[in-house]
Each structure stands twice: as structure tokens, then as C-alpha cells.
Write a protein that holds these residues in place. Sequence first.
Motif, PDB file in Angstrom:
ATOM      1  N   THR A 377       0.848  -1.194   0.000  1.00 20.03           N
ATOM      2  CA  THR A 377       0.000   0.000   0.000  1.00 20.03           C
ATOM      3  C   THR A 377       0.882   1.242   0.000  1.00 20.03           C
ATOM      4  O   THR A 377       1.723   1.396   0.888  1.00 20.03           O
ATOM      5  CB  THR A 377      -0.903   0.025   1.237  1.00 20.03           C
ATOM      6  OG1 THR A 377      -1.693  -1.165   1.263  1.00 20.03           O
ATOM      7  CG2 THR A 377      -1.810   1.244   1.227  1.00 20.03           C
ATOM      8  N   ARG A 406     -10.203  -2.387   3.643  1.00 22.41           N
ATOM      9  CA  ARG A 406      -9.898  -1.098   3.020  1.00 22.41           C
ATOM     10  C   ARG A 406     -11.147  -0.512   2.364  1.00 22.41           C
ATOM     11  O   ARG A 406     -12.047  -1.231   1.943  1.00 22.41           O
ATOM     12  CB  ARG A 406      -8.793  -1.241   1.978  1.00 22.41           C
ATOM     13  CG  ARG A 406      -7.494  -1.722   2.577  1.00 22.41           C
ATOM     14  CD  ARG A 406      -6.320  -1.682   1.605  1.00 22.41           C
ATOM     15  NE  ARG A 406      -5.137  -2.177   2.307  1.00 22.41           N
ATOM     16  CZ  ARG A 406      -4.385  -1.443   3.118  1.00 22.41           C
ATOM     17  NH1 ARG A 406      -4.673  -0.162   3.285  1.00 22.41           N
ATOM     18  NH2 ARG A 406      -3.343  -1.966   3.742  1.00 22.41           N
ATOM     19  N   TYR A 489      -3.374  -5.658  -4.939  1.00 18.46           N
ATOM     20  CA  TYR A 489      -3.510  -6.641  -3.861  1.00 18.46           C
ATOM     21  C   TYR A 489      -3.712  -8.058  -4.394  1.00 18.46           C
ATOM     22  O   TYR A 489      -3.991  -8.974  -3.627  1.00 18.46           O
ATOM     23  CB  TYR A 489      -4.676  -6.236  -2.946  1.00 18.46           C
ATOM     24  CG  TYR A 489      -4.441  -4.889  -2.290  1.00 18.46           C
ATOM     25  CD1 TYR A 489      -3.587  -4.761  -1.204  1.00 18.46           C
ATOM     26  CD2 TYR A 489      -5.041  -3.740  -2.801  1.00 18.46           C
ATOM     27  CE1 TYR A 489      -3.347  -3.524  -0.618  1.00 18.46           C
ATOM     28  CE2 TYR A 489      -4.809  -2.503  -2.225  1.00 18.46           C
ATOM     29  CZ  TYR A 489      -3.963  -2.398  -1.134  1.00 18.46           C
ATOM     30  OH  TYR A 489      -3.720  -1.168  -0.564  1.00 18.46           O
TER      31      TYR A 489
END
Length: 514
Positions: A377, A406, A489
Motif C-alpha cells: 500500500t 480497506r 492486492y
Amino acid sequence: MTQHFDADVAIVGYGPTGVIAALTLARHGASVVAFERDRDIYPRARAVTVNDWTMRILQGLGIDERIARVIEPQRALRWTAYDGTEIMRVEHPPSALWAGARFYNIYQPAMEGELRACAEEYGDLLDVRYGAEVTGLEQDSGGVTITAADTATGEARTVRTRYAIGADGGGSATRGMIGGRLLGDTLDVRWIVIDCRVKRWWPDRDLLTFWSDRQRPVVDIALSAGNHRWEIPLKPHETEADFATADDVWPLLEALGVTGDDVSIHQWAFYRHHTRMADTWRAGRVFLAGDAAHLMPPWAGAGMQTGMRDAHDLGWKLARVLAGELDETWLDTYEAERRPNAAFYTDLAVRLGRIIKQEATPAEIEEMNRVPEGTVTPFEPPLIAPPVLEAGWLRGPVGDASIVGRMVPQPVAGDAAGRMARLDDLLGDGFVLLGADTDPAASLTPEERAGWDALGARYVAVRPRTAYTQGPDDLVDLHEVLLPWLARYGVRAVAVRPDRFVAAADVSGLAVPA
């Protein structure tokens, strides 16, 4: 036997936390009765800022554009010594969560007035009783009985509701009525808050400046609508009585180089900093939110906003429980999700306060300015970074390399019919599964699909702007934001909650969280 209820939910306290709870509940069809001891909005500006997370909540309530008209973008924050040495600065990059800036300066009485005006449009669904002080609260297995007295006449009335929310501030009577205790500390130092009307612009007025000093640290901040504020600690020998008139207050501003050519003093007040949290935020059918549940120093600008976020989290869940769309066990996730976030901002405020009061060591300051390496991130300072849930209604690990917990970014996207709009306006207000150029339903087992169907979830494929849409629910990633975010991700499909936090991802399991 069928019980009679005057409303679905009673709200005690009608400041920003109470109003957001009322708006969230009413928007989803729940009836509300709110009790507010004061007949008018508190005239002093307390909170000074809101950010893009809060504005996204207001967008979901359909009122963000109205609120945006009474607030102003904030340029940046800086921590500066009196000799001009800049200790630390936090710039505000463009928002990834809402259509405007990351942070906004507010003038709380004006913003609060607009929030209440928005709530008035719900008519009979939202009954607000001003000048009503709650004096009693009793609950049983079926509901809550509230007793409130008219502050002018003393006449008492009772109201029966299914649930109640105590949003009645740091001195919460509701908290005491449910046997809650406020744990933590209150500092001895008393601060004076001076609100002024601006008469002329001065250099860098639009920077939120923390003047760092052991004896006289100062908060220097532009508020919206032509207002400006200074917050200054009193010295040990000074008392409130020493500042009884504007003439008494002026020397504090003059010491900072502020003159009558710059501002006129509008009002001033005194307060102390609290670092406290209730030992429980719930007793049966009664919940605490906002300052009734937690109090934090002002250094992170998050006190009021944390309460508004409490109210939204509880509101969207409670409304769906009342409508029979969610099981009552969902209400257990309220404190599980909100307490860690309140603790995060409280700790951040304490650490930032140590800088402004010159209590932080050089090593602490270096650590706060350190940019970690090798993260998945992209790093942003904690004060401005997008929010992350640490616990609650989630499936899978949370952390730097995980997308779970998130908040989904919100670009302008396109739909299959060619319409362009902000993502949330295209997704609606329910549960959504998003697929990276794939139908997310294809990633589910029949049992997983049945679980999401029971929650009324939509299934949306996000297509690149260079491709055709393949179904009526497809969206187009016009600005190449969503697909790269999912790819960062390593996921192809995610489940998104109504508050836009990711609940689950294909890499850690897409079953409905337990």
C-alpha cells in the motif's frame, strides 16, 4: 401480545453525531424520535474540519453537495516553531474517496444548521423534540422506554422505542443510565479558544498551523465563512477570570502578531483536553456514540468526525436490522469496528499533541516522518491516509498487503448505458461484489452465492475503458483507478459493504463473513 412503539429508535442528543444517526436511519426507512436539551444550536465552533471519508458518508445520505456549500478546502497542515523553523508538514493530495479535497475547514454552527435542515425534509419519519431533557431510560427484552422533561415547563412524557442511541456528549446521561463508565485522563491545563471574524487576508492564512512551543503552543486555523480560530493554553497562574472581556483576550492574539486590522474577536470559550473512552458502548438495546463513547484531544481533528462515523456505522446496520434485512447479531459488530478506529485517532491525536507541545523527542519526530519501504500500500501519513477497518464484519487478514478492510476508492466510472457518475452513485447503497474484468458471481460456490443473494447483493464486473461492456450491470474504469487498485492486492473479486469497506476477497475466501 403486540407492543406499541412511538418510533423505531430514540436518539438522545442532536448534535452532529445525533443528526447523522437520525439521517442514516430515516434514509433507510426507520422512524426516529430525537431529544435535544438545548433549543438552539450551540453557538460556539468546536470542531474545525471534516475530511473526504466524512464527505463520502454525507454523499451516501444524499447531502454532500449541500454541506460542501458551507465548508472550504483546507490547503495543508504544518507544525512550526516560533522562529519559523518548520518541524513537519502534511500536504493534502487529491481525494481518492470523494469528488473534492481531502480535508475541509468548517464553521460548525453553520454546518450543523445545514445538517439539521437536511433532516427536516424527512417530515414525520424524524420527530425532533428540542428543549427536552432525558431523565429516565428503562429497557426490557422488547424495547426501550424514555422519559423526557420539557426544560421550560418541567412536564414529563414517556416514549417507547425498539432501540436507543446515546449521542449526548462527554457528560452523557445515557452512559450513566446504562451503567457505563468513562475511563482515561483529563489534562489539568485549560485552553482558551478564540473565534474571530476575518477583516483582511494575511500570508498563508489558509495553512492550518500548529505553533510548537513548550509554554505557549498555539493552534492557528482558518474556519469557513470568513472565520478564524486560535487555541491557546493558559499558563499555570492564569484563570478564566483573567479573560473576562475582549480587551483581556486581545494581548494573547497581539503576541502572535494579530491585530485589529486583521480580525475582530467574535467569541471565546475555555476547555480542557480529554483522553477517555467508555468501558462499553452498548447495554442491550441502548448504544453510545460520539463523545458519549469516547473523548480525544483535538490534534487530529477527528473528535466530531469519529462520532459522525460511529453514527453512520450503527445507523446503516440498525436500519437494516429493523427492516428484517440483517440479523440482530449484526449490531455486535458496531463496537467491534468503531472502538479500534476511535482508539487509533485518539492515539494519533496524543502523538501529534506531543509535537506541538515540544514534548516529542527527535526520535519520535523522525519516526512520524519516516516513510516505510517495501510496502504494498503506498504510504501516506496516518492523518490523511484512507481508512482501514481493523476488525468486525470481515473475512480474511487485514494489513499492508491485504485489501480486506480497506475502503474502495471512488473515481468517476461509466455504466453500460454510457452514463458517467461517481462510483457510489452507480453502485447504489447495498452490498456489491466487484470483479476485475470478470463476473464476480463466477468466483462463488453455490453456497457463497446464496449467502450474498440473501443480503440482496449486486454482482458488478469492472471493465477496462478499452473493452466493451458485456452485461447491463457492468461498469467501466474510465480513469484506470479501480482495476489497478484491485491488481495491487492480487485479487480478482471483492465483496463491498454498504459503507464501501471491503468485507472479503477471492484470495482469502468470498463466503459471507460469519
